[in-house]
Structure formats: structure tokens, C-alpha cells
Design an enzyme around this catalytic site. Sequence first.
Site, PDB file in Angstrom:
ATOM      1  CE  LYS A  13       0.986  -4.098   0.348  1.00  0.00           C
ATOM      2  NZ  LYS A  13       0.445  -3.108   1.312  1.00  0.00           N
ATOM      3  CG  ASP A  74       2.862   6.719 -14.656  1.00  0.00           C
ATOM      4  OD1 ASP A  74       3.369   6.391 -13.556  1.00  0.00           O
ATOM      5  OD2 ASP A  74       2.763   7.899 -15.007  1.00  0.00           O
TER       6      ASP A  74
END
Length: 204
Positions: A13, A74
Site C-alpha cells: 500500500k 520511515d
Amino acid sequence: MSRRILLATRNAKKLEELRRILLKRGLGEVEVLGLSDVDEFPEAPETGATFEENALAKAHDAAKATGLPAIADDSGLSVDALGGMPGVLSARWAGRHGDDQANLELVLNQLRDTPDERRGASFVCAAAFVVPDEQEVVVRGEWPGTIIREPRGTNGFGYDPIFVPEGESRTSAELDPAEKDSSSHRGRALRALLPYLWEFAQTR
């Protein structure tokens, strides 16, 4: 050098989201690969104290292992009432990496007695772009909002169903992909990388 860029993620995703943003911004001539498109290589654990440290480490590892320019990110959730946590531990907040439901339920439990006016939070994303032996850059995007008490919506992943962006009544998981891309933390971080990606595309 080829106009190929590696997005260093195994999250399908997330890869789809990043590809959409790049294509929308006119970088369709750059071939975008994911980790499933390259030979496996040892991936170091995320041990950085900040999103930026983890993103740069992942991008460097991917670039070194494949020889390709690499983007890595991140990201996570920073909750005011939890002192900025789960932060870099967002993906493993409940103890097992990638258990979205358990992570979400733990945050809700930890905020059970927190009044609505103190449920502020932000999604945070650091995105790094590394060209082997040439360049490294890391940028940051933040998406402020609040944490609601019950999940809503089926789009997105992670903490999206309990996060209502600032100025919205819908959760991140109730936004359609285009709406999310235009304002999300990842979209903001990637757009901050666009000048460097344009430069890469124009010099190859």
C-alpha cells in the site's frame, strides 16, 4: 545510469501511494521499483532514534545492495498525550512488527481516559533519497490532527482509521487516495524530495 529508482519498502500500500504521487508530479519517465523487484539483501533493523536516521539508513542499505538510487521512508504516529510516542516504534508498538490492529487498539486503550481536547497527534514521515556515491538528502513531512475514540473507514492502513486530520471531520481511512496524497505526511515529504528527483531525472 538508468532512470530507475528503488522505493525501499515491502509495504504494497505504501509503494502504491508513493508511485501515485510520483506519477502525478510528472516523473512517469522514471521506472519505480519496489523491494520485491530486486534480489533480496539483508535489511538492517530500524534502530535509529529518529525517523530521519531510520530513513537514511534504509536508503543507504538499499542503494549499496542494488546500485540503484533509492528512496526510503520511515513514518509513524506522534501522540501529544503519549509524549510523542509511539513515534519510531509505531509499526511495533504492541510488540509485533506490522500488527496494525493490535497497535491501533493499544493506542486507543492508552488514551481511553484522555479528554478530547488533549488528543492531538501528528503523522510524521521522513523520506530519504540516496544516489550511490553522489548524493543523499532527507526531508520531513508532518500531518497534524487528532485521535478519535473508535476506528472509522477502510482506506489506508496503520493508524489511519483513528486519525482525523486537522480541518477534517473524516478519518484518514475515510479519505480517497487522491485526497490523502494531497495532504498526507508521506505526500508532503515526497513533494519536498521532488526537486532532487527532478534533478536526477534530468541528468540521466
